[in-house]
Design an enzyme around this catalytic site. Structure first.
Site, PDB file in Angstrom:
ATOM      1  N   ASN A   9       0.875  -1.178   0.000  1.00 43.76           N
ATOM      2  CA  ASN A   9       0.000   0.000   0.000  1.00 43.76           C
ATOM      3  C   ASN A   9       0.910   1.225   0.000  1.00 43.76           C
ATOM      4  O   ASN A   9       1.499   1.561   1.019  1.00 43.76           O
ATOM      5  CB  ASN A   9      -0.883  -0.031   1.260  1.00 43.76           C
ATOM      6  CG  ASN A   9      -1.718   1.231   1.404  1.00 43.76           C
ATOM      7  OD1 ASN A   9      -1.776   2.062   0.492  1.00 43.76           O
ATOM      8  ND2 ASN A   9      -2.365   1.382   2.550  1.00 43.76           N
ATOM      9  N   TRP A  10       0.997   1.858  -1.156  1.00 49.65           N
ATOM     10  CA  TRP A  10       1.931   2.986  -1.290  1.00 49.65           C
ATOM     11  C   TRP A  10       1.400   4.245  -0.605  1.00 49.65           C
ATOM     12  O   TRP A  10       2.110   5.209  -0.444  1.00 49.65           O
ATOM     13  CB  TRP A  10       2.204   3.283  -2.764  1.00 49.65           C
ATOM     14  CG  TRP A  10       2.926   2.200  -3.512  1.00 49.65           C
ATOM     15  CD1 TRP A  10       3.229   0.932  -3.072  1.00 49.65           C
ATOM     16  CD2 TRP A  10       3.445   2.280  -4.851  1.00 49.65           C
ATOM     17  NE1 TRP A  10       3.897   0.236  -4.048  1.00 49.65           N
ATOM     18  CE2 TRP A  10       4.041   1.033  -5.145  1.00 49.65           C
ATOM     19  CE3 TRP A  10       3.453   3.276  -5.835  1.00 49.65           C
ATOM     20  CZ2 TRP A  10       4.647   0.771  -6.381  1.00 49.65           C
ATOM     21  CZ3 TRP A  10       4.055   3.019  -7.063  1.00 49.65           C
ATOM     22  CH2 TRP A  10       4.643   1.778  -7.322  1.00 49.65           C
ATOM     23  N   LYS A  11       0.134   4.252  -0.246  1.00 54.98           N
ATOM     24  CA  LYS A  11      -0.504   5.439   0.354  1.00 54.98           C
ATOM     25  C   LYS A  11      -0.268   6.651  -0.563  1.00 54.98           C
ATOM     26  O   LYS A  11      -0.248   6.478  -1.771  1.00 54.98           O
ATOM     27  CB  LYS A  11       0.005   5.637   1.779  1.00 54.98           C
ATOM     28  CG  LYS A  11      -0.119   4.342   2.612  1.00 54.98           C
ATOM     29  CD  LYS A  11       0.106   4.529   4.075  1.00 54.98           C
ATOM     30  CE  LYS A  11      -0.066   3.187   4.791  1.00 54.98           C
ATOM     31  NZ  LYS A  11       0.048   3.279   6.242  1.00 54.98           N
ATOM     32  N   HIS A  97      -9.375   1.233   5.141  1.00 59.85           N
ATOM     33  CA  HIS A  97      -8.074   1.405   5.806  1.00 59.85           C
ATOM     34  C   HIS A  97      -8.249   2.357   6.997  1.00 59.85           C
ATOM     35  O   HIS A  97      -9.051   3.276   6.948  1.00 59.85           O
ATOM     36  CB  HIS A  97      -7.045   1.964   4.822  1.00 59.85           C
ATOM     37  CG  HIS A  97      -5.652   1.911   5.372  1.00 59.85           C
ATOM     38  ND1 HIS A  97      -5.177   2.847   6.256  1.00 59.85           N
ATOM     39  CD2 HIS A  97      -4.652   1.009   5.185  1.00 59.85           C
ATOM     40  CE1 HIS A  97      -3.925   2.519   6.591  1.00 59.85           C
ATOM     41  NE2 HIS A  97      -3.584   1.417   5.958  1.00 59.85           N
ATOM     42  N   GLU A  99      -6.612   4.740   7.980  1.00 53.12           N
ATOM     43  CA  GLU A  99      -6.421   6.166   7.659  1.00 53.12           C
ATOM     44  C   GLU A  99      -7.668   6.751   7.002  1.00 53.12           C
ATOM     45  O   GLU A  99      -7.969   7.933   7.166  1.00 53.12           O
ATOM     46  CB  GLU A  99      -5.172   6.324   6.778  1.00 53.12           C
ATOM     47  CG  GLU A  99      -3.902   6.098   7.602  1.00 53.12           C
ATOM     48  CD  GLU A  99      -2.740   5.487   6.848  1.00 53.12           C
ATOM     49  OE1 GLU A  99      -2.729   5.512   5.607  1.00 53.12           O
ATOM     50  OE2 GLU A  99      -1.824   4.964   7.525  1.00 53.12           O
ATOM     51  N   GLU A 167      -4.876  -4.823  10.664  1.00 53.59           N
ATOM     52  CA  GLU A 167      -3.845  -3.810  10.881  1.00 53.59           C
ATOM     53  C   GLU A 167      -4.131  -3.080  12.195  1.00 53.59           C
ATOM     54  O   GLU A 167      -4.944  -2.137  12.213  1.00 53.59           O
ATOM     55  CB  GLU A 167      -3.846  -2.795   9.739  1.00 53.59           C
ATOM     56  CG  GLU A 167      -3.567  -3.391   8.379  1.00 53.59           C
ATOM     57  CD  GLU A 167      -3.021  -2.355   7.395  1.00 53.59           C
ATOM     58  OE1 GLU A 167      -1.974  -2.618   6.805  1.00 53.59           O
ATOM     59  OE2 GLU A 167      -3.639  -1.279   7.243  1.00 53.59           O
ATOM     60  N   GLY A 173       3.053   2.316  10.872  1.00 57.53           N
ATOM     61  CA  GLY A 173       4.052   3.376  10.749  1.00 57.53           C
ATOM     62  C   GLY A 173       4.791   3.703  12.034  1.00 57.53           C
ATOM     63  O   GLY A 173       5.458   4.732  12.131  1.00 57.53           O
ATOM     64  N   SER A 211       3.862  -2.046  10.322  1.00 62.12           N
ATOM     65  CA  SER A 211       5.318  -2.097  10.569  1.00 62.12           C
ATOM     66  C   SER A 211       5.962  -3.415  10.148  1.00 62.12           C
ATOM     67  O   SER A 211       6.914  -3.876  10.783  1.00 62.12           O
ATOM     68  CB  SER A 211       5.630  -1.788  12.034  1.00 62.12           C
ATOM     69  OG  SER A 211       5.277  -0.446  12.339  1.00 62.12           O
ATOM     70  N   GLY A 232       3.105  -1.030   4.229  1.00 61.80           N
ATOM     71  CA  GLY A 232       3.101   0.387   3.885  1.00 61.80           C
ATOM     72  C   GLY A 232       4.503   0.857   3.541  1.00 61.80           C
ATOM     73  O   GLY A 232       4.999   0.634   2.435  1.00 61.80           O
ATOM     74  N   GLY A 233       5.165   1.483   4.502  1.00 62.85           N
ATOM     75  CA  GLY A 233       6.469   2.116   4.267  1.00 62.85           C
ATOM     76  C   GLY A 233       7.475   1.221   3.557  1.00 62.85           C
ATOM     77  O   GLY A 233       8.161   1.661   2.618  1.00 62.85           O
TER      78      GLY A 233
END
Ligand code: 13P
Length: 249
Positions: A9-11, A97, A99, A167, A173, A211, A232-233
């Protein structure tokens, strides 16, 4: 056991130059890997979906979006429908998600409507759930996730059209992850709760997210009832993402 799904997930990250380079690198690695034991999915930001679809065409890497609207078309400025996403080659769409739940006030009912819209458009919905830190500290993590499954998984969900991503909000993150024991407990619980709604719940892929990185992927993504990861990251660098995927085998 369902085949592992390693999803990035590149966000809100990626311009044409770096986004295309990342997609090209992953497509090359995946297409030249001998019998990969995992499926690979990338979910770039919306403006890159069409062009990245062309970059990864024929590689076996799947394309997904990060959100969709519940309606197929209409006066919804700024939104994209699941039908539009399918039209440009998406096979998956992330819905609910944390977010989106946090910054766009999405509640379970809206997530279920989006997932149903994804199903109608022929997309696989990646439905996200997970407790906050306060909820975990209060001993409510299992109850919260059961409630989110009951509310966010629409009628008609099957293993073929639905993926669940667990999640924990406090792990996103932050560099913090639940213990192996907590992940196993939660994923078994999610599978049991799913069986109330989904006929072939045993085959639904349940991803862990929060993470995930190269150094913990081997431990987290090989646990029972963990059928892959939503990253993610660490999905923003090809080498890191690939290391995670290989560690899941
Ligand atoms: P991080 O891997 O950056 O913690 O993000 C997880 C996530 O939110 C994936 O959807």
């Amino acid at each position: 056991m369902p085949r592992k799904l390693i999803a990035g997930n590149w966000k809100m990250n990626g311009l044409r130059s770096d986004g295309h380079a990342l997609a090209r690198d992953l497509a090359l690695r995946f297409s030249t890997e001998k019998e990969p034991a995992f499926d690979m999915l990338i979910c770039p930001p919306a403006q890159l979906l069409d062009s990245i679809g062309q970059v990864i065409a024929g590689s076996g890497v799947a394309l997904g979006a990060q959100d969709c609207h519940r309606e197929t078309k209409g006066a919804f400025t700024g939104d994209l429908s699941a039908a539009m996403l399918a039209d440009i080659g998406c096979r998956f769409v992330i819905v609910g998600h944390s977010e989106r739940r946090q910054y766009h006030n999405e509640i379970d009912l809206m997530v279920a409507e989006k997932a149903a819209a994804a199903h109608s458009a022929g997309l696989i919905a990646v439905i996200c759930i997970g407790e906050t830190e306060a909820e975990r500290d209060a001993g409510e993590a299992l109850t919260v996730c059961a409630r989110q499954i009951a509310g966010s998984v629409p009628d008609g969900a099957t293993a073929a059209n639905t993926v669940i991503a667990y999640e924990p909000v406090w792990a996103i993150g932050t560099g913090r992850t639940p213990t192996v024991r907590d992940v196993m407990e939660m994923h078994a619980h999610i599978r049991a709760e799913l069986s109330r709604k989904v006929p072939d719940a045993d085959d639904v892929r349940i991803l862990y997210g929060g993470s995930v990185k190269g150094s913990n992927a081997g431990e987290l993504l090989t646990l029972p009832n963990v059928d892959g990861g939503l990253v993610g990251g660490a999905s923003l660098q090809a080498e890191d993402f690939w290391t995670i995927a290989k560690a899941s085998e």
